[in-house]
Design an enzyme around this catalytic site. Structure first.
Site, PDB file in Angstrom:
ATOM      1  CE1 TYR A 143       7.050  -3.546  -2.965  1.00 35.49           C
ATOM      2  CE2 TYR A 143       5.392  -5.118  -2.229  1.00 35.49           C
ATOM      3  CZ  TYR A 143       5.990  -3.880  -2.146  1.00 35.49           C
ATOM      4  OH  TYR A 143       5.503  -2.963  -1.237  1.00 35.49           O
ATOM      5  N   GLY A 184       6.256 -14.584  -4.640  1.00 33.12           N
ATOM      6  CA  GLY A 184       5.739 -13.396  -5.307  1.00 33.12           C
ATOM      7  C   GLY A 184       4.975 -13.754  -6.570  1.00 33.12           C
ATOM      8  CD1 TRP A 185       1.865 -11.081  -9.050  1.00 34.44           C
ATOM      9  CD2 TRP A 185       3.447  -9.965  -7.945  1.00 34.44           C
ATOM     10  NE1 TRP A 185       1.242 -10.146  -8.258  1.00 34.44           N
ATOM     11  CE2 TRP A 185       2.190  -9.438  -7.567  1.00 34.44           C
ATOM     12  CE3 TRP A 185       4.611  -9.410  -7.379  1.00 34.44           C
ATOM     13  CZ2 TRP A 185       2.058  -8.400  -6.653  1.00 34.44           C
ATOM     14  CZ3 TRP A 185       4.467  -8.375  -6.455  1.00 34.44           C
ATOM     15  CH2 TRP A 185       3.204  -7.884  -6.111  1.00 34.44           C
ATOM     16  N   GLY A 186       6.366 -14.747  -9.294  1.00 32.13           N
ATOM     17  CA  GLY A 186       6.961 -15.905  -9.950  1.00 32.13           C
ATOM     18  C   GLY A 186       8.110 -15.686 -10.899  1.00 32.13           C
ATOM     19  CD  GLU A 208      -5.383  -9.564  -6.438  1.00 35.87           C
ATOM     20  OE1 GLU A 208      -4.842  -9.034  -7.417  1.00 35.87           O
ATOM     21  OE2 GLU A 208      -6.609  -9.764  -6.364  1.00 35.87           O
ATOM     22  CB  CYS A 368      11.497   2.002   2.164  1.00 37.03           C
ATOM     23  SG  CYS A 368      10.294   1.204   3.235  1.00 37.03           S
TER      24      CYS A 368
END
Length: 398
Positions: A143, A184-186, A208, A368
């Site tokens: 992300y 983040g999610w790694g 999460e 954005c």
């Protein structure tokens, strides 16, 4: 009868006042439509139409143009005929003409930087749900800005490129220790462990992300290489750990202007002498309070550092700059990919969220993308050493 005539006269007066305000955005032609009237702004053939169900009071536009227009769009009191992204490029390209009353919006623009508030702010965005993010991010669950090395790179390949690029800049070697602040999610740490056999630790405030990263570590049998902790960056000095390398991607935007120096202090405390630190963050050209709508609905508490203020702080930390790179156009392309994915999965998203949320999120992604295209915001990677390091390769592109 007199009452209806009075209401009609007031409505027309509000329309004209609003049109007068919108005339400041006249660099390109567009049409403004109310229920019974149309007005051309600018000269030439209009490229899009802004359709209002009812006028927005000029007092609200002067208080915060971004909030007033953004909320009208979320509530369907404002719709766009034509391409939303192109309309946003038009308006955000003239962002300097937006109005923001900082006195009235003080708490929104300058919230508390206390730990409990910042944890809640981060979780309000990143804990919406992994299932939601999986619909429009790529399978790496990255992300942040991708890196399009080739014109035909898809989003997944561009995210792999981005992580590879960062890891190359960090000049990793087997057995080194790597800290990822805001992991983040790694995916970055997973790639670092697989390709370089480093020992890595990630920290996040998102429950999460923490759960998903732990799941990935176990699935890939990387327990001997990686750990993830629910931790505020301000608690890093208490760990007593020292790392060869530190990376932070898209996290410093959440710490608040008053804490930029503290953030760098914490990095300094856990980075070995001569170690490398790569900071990847959304920036703005000059220091200001930012976009009120974004801070109210998308990233509460978020503030964007300018490049010059971050460089100034780093100099005070004895961080020696090796490289600075602007990836603005890469983030524009990344966001357009995300927005396309978002629309491609609209049926599933409609089962998760109501129409107001969906319009809000669409406005966020397209807005954005437009902001990066017009240079309202940029993204920088800064690579530094902790003190002088004479052991790195002498050429820039090692």
């Amino acid at each position: 009868m007199l009452e209806k005539l009075k209401e009609k006269a007031e409505s027309i007066a509000e329309e004209k006042a609003m049109v007068s305000f919108l005339k400041r955005f006249d660099e390109n032609p567009f049409l403004v439509r109310f229920q019974n009237n149309e007005y051309l702004i600018g000269e030439g053939e209009p490229t899009f139409t802004v359709d209002f169900k009812k006028p927005i009071p000029v007092s609200e536009l002067l208080k915060s143009t971004s909030i007033a227009l953004g909320e009208a769009y979320m509530d369907k009191n404002l719709t766009i005929e034509g391409d939303l992204y192109n309309a946003l490029v038009h308006f955000l390209g003239q962002m300097g003409k937006f109005s923001t009353d900082e006195k009235l919006l003080g708490k929104l623009l300058h919230p508390s930087v206390a730990k409990k508030f910042q944890a809640r702010e981060v979780q309000s965005h990143y804990d919406i749900g992994n299932d939601f993010y999986k619909l429009w991010l790529d399978k790496t669950m990255s992300y942040s800005c991708a890196y399009f090395k080739h014109d035909d790179d898809d989003l997944y390949q561009a995210q792999v490129n981005k992580v590879d690029y960062i890891l190359e800049k960090l000049h990793l070697k087997e057995g080194m220790t790597l800290l990822d602040i805001g992991c983040g999610w790694g995916f970055l740490l997973i790639e670092a462990a697989k390709k370089y056999k480093i020992k890595g630790m990630g920290i996040t405030l998102s429950h999460e992300q923490y759960a998903e990263f732990n799941r990935r570590i176990e699935k890939m049998n990387l327990q001997d290489y990686l750990t993830v902790k629910l931790m505020d960056y301000r608690d890093l000095p208490k760990t007593g750990r020292k790392f060869d390398r530190v990376v932070s991607v898209g996290m410093v935007e959440h710490v608040g202007r008053d804490n930029y120096r503290l953030f760098n202090d914490c990095v300094k405390s856990v980075l070995k002498k001569g170690g490398l630190f790569l900071l990847h963050y959304i920036s703005q050209l000059k220091e200001d309070s930012g976009n009120g709508w974004m801070q109210k609905y998308i990233f509460p508490g978020g503030e964007l550092p300018s490049l010059r203020e971050m460089v100034d702080i780093m100099a005070e930390e004895d961080f020696h700059i090796l490289d600075i790179e602007n990836l603005r156009r890469h983030y524009n392309k990344t966001l357009l990919c995300w927005d396309k994915n978002f629309h491609d999965h609209m049926d599933e998203i409609k089962k998760m969220f109501d129409e107001r949320f969906i319009r809000m999120w669409d406005l966020y992604l397209a807005g954005c993308a437009a902001a990066f295209y017009t240079g309202v915001i940029e993204i920088h990677q800064i690579l530094v050493t902790n003190g002088v390091n004479n052991d790195l390769p002498i050429t820039r592109w090692y």
